[in-house]
Scaffold this motif. Structure first.
Motif, PDB file in Angstrom:
ATOM      1  N   ILE A 259     -35.106 -69.204   2.851  1.00 36.32           N
ATOM      2  CA  ILE A 259     -36.096 -69.517   1.820  1.00 36.32           C
ATOM      3  C   ILE A 259     -37.073 -68.346   1.766  1.00 36.32           C
ATOM      4  CG2 ILE A 259     -37.881 -71.141   1.048  1.00 36.32           C
ATOM      5  CD1 ILE A 259     -36.536 -73.254   2.870  1.00 36.32           C
ATOM      6  N   LYS A 260     -37.335 -67.852   0.558  1.00 36.22           N
ATOM      7  CA  LYS A 260     -38.232 -66.712   0.411  1.00 36.22           C
ATOM      8  C   LYS A 260     -39.619 -67.043   0.972  1.00 36.22           C
ATOM      9  CE  LYS A 260     -37.553 -66.488  -4.018  1.00 36.22           C
ATOM     10  NZ  LYS A 260     -37.572 -66.148  -5.442  1.00 36.22           N
TER      11      LYS A 260
ATOM     12  N   ASP B 224     -42.021 -68.848  -1.241  1.00 40.50           N
ATOM     13  CA  ASP B 224     -41.650 -70.248  -1.413  1.00 40.50           C
ATOM     14  C   ASP B 224     -42.013 -71.065  -0.168  1.00 40.50           C
ATOM     15  OD1 ASP B 224     -40.720 -69.665  -3.942  1.00 40.50           O
ATOM     16  OD2 ASP B 224     -38.601 -69.634  -3.361  1.00 40.50           O
TER      17      ASP B 224
ATOM     18  N   ALA C  38     -37.650 -79.146  -3.688  1.00 39.69           N
ATOM     19  CA  ALA C  38     -36.194 -78.911  -3.638  1.00 39.69           C
ATOM     20  C   ALA C  38     -35.761 -77.896  -4.682  1.00 39.69           C
ATOM     21  CB  ALA C  38     -35.434 -80.222  -3.835  1.00 39.69           C
ATOM     22  N   ASP C  39     -36.221 -78.070  -5.921  1.00 41.75           N
ATOM     23  CA  ASP C  39     -35.709 -77.268  -7.039  1.00 41.75           C
ATOM     24  C   ASP C  39     -36.427 -75.931  -7.208  1.00 41.75           C
ATOM     25  OD1 ASP C  39     -34.041 -79.446  -7.474  1.00 41.75           O
ATOM     26  OD2 ASP C  39     -35.328 -80.299  -9.034  1.00 41.75           O
ATOM     27  N   LYS C  40     -37.744 -75.963  -7.255  1.00 44.38           N
ATOM     28  CA  LYS C  40     -38.496 -74.733  -7.499  1.00 44.38           C
ATOM     29  C   LYS C  40     -38.553 -73.827  -6.265  1.00 44.38           C
ATOM     30  CE  LYS C  40     -42.940 -73.034  -9.179  1.00 44.38           C
ATOM     31  NZ  LYS C  40     -44.270 -73.400  -9.689  1.00 44.38           N
ATOM     32  N   TYR C  41     -38.690 -74.446  -5.076  1.00 43.53           N
ATOM     33  CA  TYR C  41     -38.869 -73.657  -3.858  1.00 43.53           C
ATOM     34  C   TYR C  41     -37.624 -73.594  -2.980  1.00 43.53           C
ATOM     35  CZ  TYR C  41     -43.701 -73.977  -5.352  1.00 43.53           C
ATOM     36  OH  TYR C  41     -44.846 -73.914  -6.083  1.00 43.53           O
ATOM     37  N   ASN C  42     -36.521 -74.195  -3.432  1.00 41.58           N
ATOM     38  CA  ASN C  42     -35.238 -74.108  -2.736  1.00 41.58           C
ATOM     39  C   ASN C  42     -35.307 -74.615  -1.299  1.00 41.58           C
ATOM     40  OD1 ASN C  42     -32.480 -73.458  -2.728  1.00 41.58           O
ATOM     41  ND2 ASN C  42     -32.882 -71.478  -1.751  1.00 41.58           N
ATOM     42  N   ASP C  43     -36.073 -75.699  -1.087  1.00 38.87           N
ATOM     43  CA  ASP C  43     -36.249 -76.230   0.264  1.00 38.87           C
ATOM     44  C   ASP C  43     -35.828 -77.705   0.303  1.00 38.87           C
ATOM     45  OD1 ASP C  43     -36.983 -76.977   2.807  1.00 38.87           O
ATOM     46  OD2 ASP C  43     -39.021 -76.167   2.687  1.00 38.87           O
ATOM     47  N   ALA C  44     -34.522 -77.908   0.352  1.00 38.29           N
ATOM     48  CA  ALA C  44     -33.982 -79.267   0.405  1.00 38.29           C
ATOM     49  C   ALA C  44     -34.393 -79.981   1.689  1.00 38.29           C
ATOM     50  CB  ALA C  44     -32.465 -79.230   0.286  1.00 38.29           C
TER      51      ALA C  44
END
Length: 157
Positions: A7-8, A11, A126-132
């Motif tokens: 994860i960036k 983010d 989950a969607d914007k920050y790619n952290d499921a």
């Protein structure tokens, strides 16, 4: 050592910032629940004293898990009262007369506020920050608060 979990950094920082607000809310709710435990009066004192104890014990575990989630993302959890009070969405107001209806109403409102805050962040995280992982984590916290709110709500007719 640098956190490298897919994860960036920006983010992870954005997610940690939302979790810091959640931690602040959890801390204020924990403190208000402790207050209810310490100061409850009335004919239902014993039952409510025990009930509030069970609630603040759950909140203690929740706070710890939120702080640890922030650390897993490579950031520091807010740890001073000043920081927490600046971040919280809740108030420290206490309009009750130290009786169960007053304490329960106020705590229920705070649980519901936290539920709404969490629900508003699940998909964004989950969607914007790619952290499921964090999205799943806070979904579980939301369900915990829903259960705690239900237990409080059950005291009212």
């Amino acid at each position: 050592m640098k956190t490298n979990i897919g994860i960036k950094e920006e983010d992870r920082k954005a997610v940690a910032d939302q979790l810091a607000k959640l931690l602040a809310d959890e801390f204020v709710l924990y403190t208000k629940t402790r207050n209810a435990h310490w100061n409850i009066e009335g004919p239902d004192f014993h039952a409510m004293h025990i009930f509030f104890e069970s609630q603040y014990e759950q909140l203690d575990e929740v706070m710890d898990s939120v702080a640890e989630r922030i650390r897993k993302l490579g950031h520091y959890a807010p740890g001073t009262l000043t920081q927490l009070l600046q971040l919280t969405h809740l108030t420290e107001k206490n309009d009750s007369k130290n009786d169960s209806p007053g304490f329960l109403k106020e705590l229920l409102e705070d649980h519901e506020s936290i539920i709404e805050f969490i629900r508003g962040n699940i998909n964004t995280i989950a969607d914007k920050y790619n952290d499921a992982g964090t999205s799943d984590f806070i979904t579980g916290l939301m369900e915990t608060h829903e259960g705690m709110a239900w237990m409080i709500r059950a005291h009212f007719r």
